[in-house]
Design a protein around this motif. Structure first.
Motif, PDB file in Angstrom:
ATOM      1  N   ASP A   1      30.748   1.480  74.881  1.00  0.00           N
ATOM      2  CA  ASP A   1      31.879   1.831  74.002  1.00  0.00           C
ATOM      3  C   ASP A   1      31.897   3.344  73.800  1.00  0.00           C
ATOM      4  N   PHE A   2      32.922   4.005  74.340  1.00  0.00           N
ATOM      5  CA  PHE A   2      32.988   5.469  74.238  1.00  0.00           C
ATOM      6  C   PHE A   2      32.963   5.954  72.796  1.00  0.00           C
ATOM      7  N   LYS A   3      33.725   5.303  71.918  1.00  0.00           N
ATOM      8  CA  LYS A   3      33.786   5.770  70.528  1.00  0.00           C
ATOM      9  C   LYS A   3      32.415   5.703  69.857  1.00  0.00           C
ATOM     10  N   LEU A   4      31.660   4.656  70.146  1.00  0.00           N
ATOM     11  CA  LEU A   4      30.300   4.553  69.604  1.00  0.00           C
ATOM     12  C   LEU A   4      29.383   5.588  70.252  1.00  0.00           C
ATOM     13  N   PHE A   5      29.556   5.815  71.553  1.00  0.00           N
ATOM     14  CA  PHE A   5      28.774   6.813  72.276  1.00  0.00           C
ATOM     15  C   PHE A   5      28.996   8.192  71.657  1.00  0.00           C
ATOM     16  N   ALA A   6      30.266   8.540  71.430  1.00  0.00           N
ATOM     17  CA  ALA A   6      30.589   9.845  70.850  1.00  0.00           C
ATOM     18  C   ALA A   6      29.998   9.998  69.451  1.00  0.00           C
ATOM     19  N   LYS A   7      30.151   8.972  68.643  1.00  0.00           N
ATOM     20  CA  LYS A   7      29.665   9.023  67.255  1.00  0.00           C
ATOM     21  C   LYS A   7      28.147   9.120  67.171  1.00  0.00           C
ATOM     22  N   ASN A   8      27.444   8.404  68.036  1.00  0.00           N
ATOM     23  CA  ASN A   8      25.987   8.327  67.946  1.00  0.00           C
ATOM     24  C   ASN A   8      25.254   9.374  68.779  1.00  0.00           C
ATOM     25  N   PHE A   9      25.874   9.856  69.872  1.00  0.00           N
ATOM     26  CA  PHE A   9      25.146  10.706  70.796  1.00  0.00           C
ATOM     27  C   PHE A   9      25.684  12.126  70.943  1.00  0.00           C
ATOM     28  N   ILE A  10      26.994  12.320  70.775  1.00  0.00           N
ATOM     29  CA  ILE A  10      27.588  13.644  71.015  1.00  0.00           C
ATOM     30  C   ILE A  10      27.805  14.366  69.684  1.00  0.00           C
ATOM     31  N   ARG A  11      27.459  15.643  69.681  1.00  0.00           N
ATOM     32  CA  ARG A  11      27.674  16.463  68.497  1.00  0.00           C
ATOM     33  C   ARG A  11      28.602  17.620  68.849  1.00  0.00           C
ATOM     34  N   ILE A  12      29.450  17.975  67.899  1.00  0.00           N
ATOM     35  CA  ILE A  12      30.374  19.089  68.079  1.00  0.00           C
ATOM     36  C   ILE A  12      30.221  20.062  66.917  1.00  0.00           C
ATOM     37  N   ILE A  13      30.783  21.244  67.058  1.00  0.00           N
ATOM     38  CA  ILE A  13      30.754  22.252  65.998  1.00  0.00           C
ATOM     39  C   ILE A  13      32.064  22.171  65.224  1.00  0.00           C
ATOM     40  N   ASP A  14      31.981  21.916  63.909  1.00  0.00           N
ATOM     41  CA  ASP A  14      33.194  21.796  63.100  1.00  0.00           C
ATOM     42  C   ASP A  14      33.693  23.167  62.664  1.00  0.00           C
ATOM     43  N   ASN A  15      34.763  23.190  61.859  1.00  0.00           N
ATOM     44  CA  ASN A  15      35.373  24.451  61.443  1.00  0.00           C
ATOM     45  C   ASN A  15      34.477  25.298  60.553  1.00  0.00           C
ATOM     46  N   ASP A  16      33.455  24.685  59.981  1.00  0.00           N
ATOM     47  CA  ASP A  16      32.516  25.433  59.139  1.00  0.00           C
ATOM     48  C   ASP A  16      31.308  25.915  59.924  1.00  0.00           C
ATOM     49  N   GLY A  17      31.304  25.660  61.248  1.00  0.00           N
ATOM     50  CA  GLY A  17      30.191  26.086  62.072  1.00  0.00           C
ATOM     51  C   GLY A  17      29.005  25.150  62.058  1.00  0.00           C
ATOM     52  N   ASN A  18      29.201  23.949  61.533  1.00  0.00           N
ATOM     53  CA  ASN A  18      28.111  22.979  61.470  1.00  0.00           C
ATOM     54  C   ASN A  18      28.149  22.029  62.655  1.00  0.00           C
ATOM     55  N   SER A  19      26.973  21.610  63.124  1.00  0.00           N
ATOM     56  CA  SER A  19      26.873  20.614  64.182  1.00  0.00           C
ATOM     57  C   SER A  19      26.979  19.230  63.551  1.00  0.00           C
ATOM     58  N   VAL A  20      28.018  18.482  63.956  1.00  0.00           N
ATOM     59  CA  VAL A  20      28.283  17.181  63.332  1.00  0.00           C
ATOM     60  C   VAL A  20      28.541  16.143  64.421  1.00  0.00           C
ATOM     61  N   PRO A  21      28.340  14.852  64.127  1.00  0.00           N
ATOM     62  CA  PRO A  21      28.670  13.804  65.102  1.00  0.00           C
ATOM     63  C   PRO A  21      30.156  13.845  65.445  1.00  0.00           C
ATOM     64  N   PHE A  22      30.456  13.542  66.689  1.00  0.00           N
ATOM     65  CA  PHE A  22      31.848  13.541  67.129  1.00  0.00           C
ATOM     66  C   PHE A  22      32.486  12.203  66.768  1.00  0.00           C
ATOM     67  N   ILE A  23      33.123  12.185  65.592  1.00  0.00           N
ATOM     68  CA  ILE A  23      33.857  10.998  65.138  1.00  0.00           C
ATOM     69  C   ILE A  23      35.337  11.236  65.413  1.00  0.00           C
ATOM     70  N   LEU A  24      35.936  10.375  66.184  1.00  0.00           N
ATOM     71  CA  LEU A  24      37.314  10.590  66.612  1.00  0.00           C
ATOM     72  C   LEU A  24      38.287  10.540  65.437  1.00  0.00           C
ATOM     73  N   ASN A  25      39.287  11.441  65.465  1.00  0.00           N
ATOM     74  CA  ASN A  25      40.360  11.382  64.476  1.00  0.00           C
ATOM     75  C   ASN A  25      41.383  10.333  64.920  1.00  0.00           C
ATOM     76  N   PRO A  26      42.343   9.974  64.063  1.00  0.00           N
ATOM     77  CA  PRO A  26      43.284   8.890  64.408  1.00  0.00           C
ATOM     78  C   PRO A  26      44.051   9.124  65.708  1.00  0.00           C
ATOM     79  N   GLU A  27      44.427  10.366  65.979  1.00  0.00           N
ATOM     80  CA  GLU A  27      45.187  10.640  67.201  1.00  0.00           C
ATOM     81  C   GLU A  27      44.296  10.499  68.437  1.00  0.00           C
ATOM     82  N   GLN A  28      43.062  10.951  68.339  1.00  0.00           N
ATOM     83  CA  GLN A  28      42.123  10.781  69.447  1.00  0.00           C
ATOM     84  C   GLN A  28      41.851   9.297  69.706  1.00  0.00           C
ATOM     85  N   GLU A  29      41.737   8.536  68.631  1.00  0.00           N
ATOM     86  CA  GLU A  29      41.535   7.087  68.782  1.00  0.00           C
ATOM     87  C   GLU A  29      42.740   6.438  69.464  1.00  0.00           C
ATOM     88  N   GLU A  30      43.932   6.882  69.104  1.00  0.00           N
ATOM     89  CA  GLU A  30      45.138   6.311  69.707  1.00  0.00           C
ATOM     90  C   GLU A  30      45.143   6.530  71.218  1.00  0.00           C
TER      91      GLU A  30
END
Length: 538
Positions: free
Chosen positions: A16-45
């Protein structure tokens, strides 16, 4: 019920890509923090509904590129011996994308699960090659041969609208045969708008539906912006209050266009304050291009149309649907039936004793990428009742359609452009089909004798009058346009170096602009050479 083992949980995540992204991939948010990649509603669509061929129009920073990179990493890790490529519009952008890709890959929990992810075998400025034989490449749109010889599971054309004009079509043409021939391979074309070009044409055609390409549009009111732009909204609200004695924007303070956004599109007051803030930093035109509300607004942001683009957009928002075939079949002439809602669009049926006015622009009927033969019919109030356009009907057949549609609308007074194929069309409409309610132009011969000729002969002088009268009628509310294709053509109708016409390019036409302009002239003449027929007899 027994608890899942770690291995079973990992297998669920890997499927499951969405679970893979949430559990394994990290991105840098607007505050410069490394956070899990949780898809927004448009990305999910996108992930939930994507097909083999996808074209995405969006505002800036909706997260399409991050989604693509993450999906490529997921697919490359879980599908051995597969290839992936993302093509950007500029070398600097390509480098940034590759840095982002490698950060995502390195964010995978390699140490915690040393045998779960394929190892990095090759890592240079152009590709990431993994130990399971999968490869992710980054390229810049410079030539159509970049994809030749390769077979790709996933091709992403990023910001395609900003590729060189001559490259967009060529790269797209080479991308399709480079796609792997299996059920899971796909192409994403994703971009903000950049005027009228190949990307614009592809999106508009797909957005109407019924095409192989699945179209997505995400505007600046998308839910994905709410969290991402929270601090930007706070900053804009503070700015607004500083300009308005500490008082927040309220519904009674909204301007005309803001009321439409608030009432029709559901924009919040915070979003509208942010919109004002962004416009103050640059311009309304730039905001519409970067953060469009509608697809029309996005593409119009860089155009210099003869017609008022804002009025075109507002008209598009309020169009009525053409009459369904079932509601007009019984009274419609047999000649016209097969064209209904394919080439012929009826918006109002003829009324007893009503006069109607029409404009006709004829082309060769050769099909392919040639111009359309078009008819526009309006009533005495200036409201459009019918529109016809097709490019594969020969002149002799189009003459029958003109005469039949004219008779159906109470012997409508038709202004037929006389130029080129117009003269043989007029002769056939008049002589072969005995249709006499045709506009005549007064001319003088070399001896000064006055004579009349049927049709409208367009020249450099009267074309400006033709378009100017049409523009005035539209922008002062003297006419009401219902045909979407006409409005689309108006949006790309330009004046360059004193010459007016459609923005040049494949699939870009101005034939409906001409037929509507001729209908306006027919109504302006206000003559009828025959009796009004209250109902067509089939």
């Amino acid at each position: 019920m027994s608890r899942l083992t770690t291995q079973e949980k990992l297998q669920i995540i890997l499927n499951d890509f969405k679970l893979f992204a949430k559990n394994f991939i990290r991105i840098i948010d607007n505050d410069g923090n490394s956070v899990p990649f949780i898809l927004n509603p448009e990305q999910e669509e996108i992930i939930d509904t994507m097909q083999k061929y996808n074209v995405i129009l969006k505002g800036r920073q909706i997260g399409g590129t991050s989604l693509s990179l993450a999906y490529m990493i997921y697919s490359a890790c879980t599908k051995p011996d597969t290839n992936y490529v993302i093509i950007s519009h500029h070398d600097k952008v390509s480098k940034k994308l590759f840095v982002k890709l490698k950060k995502m890959y390195k964010s995978l929990p390699h140490a915690k699960f040393p045998n779960l992810f394929p190892k990095e075998q090759l890592n240079n400025r152009d590709e990431l090659y993994l130990s399971n034989g999968s490869r992710i490449e980054i390229a810049t749109a410079k030539g159509d041969d970049m994809l030749r010889g390769g077979t790709y599971e996933f091709i992403h054309l990023s910001e395609m609208a900003f590729y060189p004009d001559d490259m967009q079509k060529e790269i797209l043409t080479s991308a399709i045969p480079s796609l792997a021939k299996n059920e899971t391979s796909m192409i994403w074309i994703e971009s903000t708008a950049n005027g009228v070009n190949t990307f614009c044409d592809l999106f508009k055609k797909s957005y109407k539906g019924g095409e192989v390409w699945k179209a997505y549009f995400f505007n600046w009111l998308a839910k994905g912006y709410e969290k991402q732009f929270k601090k930007a909204y706070d900053e804009a609200e503070a700015w607004y209050k500083s300009q308005n004695k500490g008082v927040r924007l309220s519904p009674k303070d909204l301007e005309h266009d803001e009321k439409i956004l608030y009432e029709k599109y559901g924009a919040s007051l915070r979003q509208l304050m942010w919109r004002r803030y962004q416009i103050s930093l640059d311009s309304l035109e730039k905001f519409k291009q970067e953060y469009p509300t509608t697809p029309e607004e996005a593409f119009q942001g860089t155009q210099k149309s003869v017609f008022n683009l804002q009025m075109i957009q507002e008209r598009i928002h309020n169009l009525i649907n053409p009459i369904p075939y079932s509601e007009c079949e019984s009274d419609l002439p047999e000649v016209l039936k097969k064209y209904v809602n394919k080439s012929l669009f009826l918006f109002h049926l003829p009324k007893s004793k009503q006069r109607y006015w029409g404009g006709v622009d004829v082309a060769s009927g050769g099909g392919g990428d040639t111009d359309n033969s078009t008819i526009t019919i309006i009533d005495s109030d200036g409201e459009q009742v019918a529109s016809f356009y097709a490019n594969d009907i020969p002149v002799y057949k189009f003459a029958e359609i003109c005469a039949t549609l004219g008779r159906y609308y109470n012997n409508a007074f038709l202004a037929i452009e006389r130029n080129s194929y117009g003269l043989p069309l007029i002769e056939r409409v008049y002589n072969d089909h005995n249709y006499y309610n045709l506009m005549k132009q007064k001319t003088f011969d070399q001896k000064g004798r006055k004579k009349f000729q049927r049709g409208w002969n367009t020249n450099a002088t009267n074309k400006s009058i033709l378009i100017s009268d049409f523009k005035e009628a539209f922008e002062t509310g003297q006419i009401l346009i219902h045909c979407r294709e006409t409005l689309d053509q108006m949006a790309i109708y330009e004046e360059k170096e004193g010459k007016m016409g459609n923005k040049r390019g494949k699939g870009k036409h101005d034939d409906l602009v001409m037929s509507f302009a001729l209908a306006v002239q027919a109504r302006k003449v206000n003559k009828y050479y025959v009796d009004v027929v209250s109902k067509y007899v089939n």
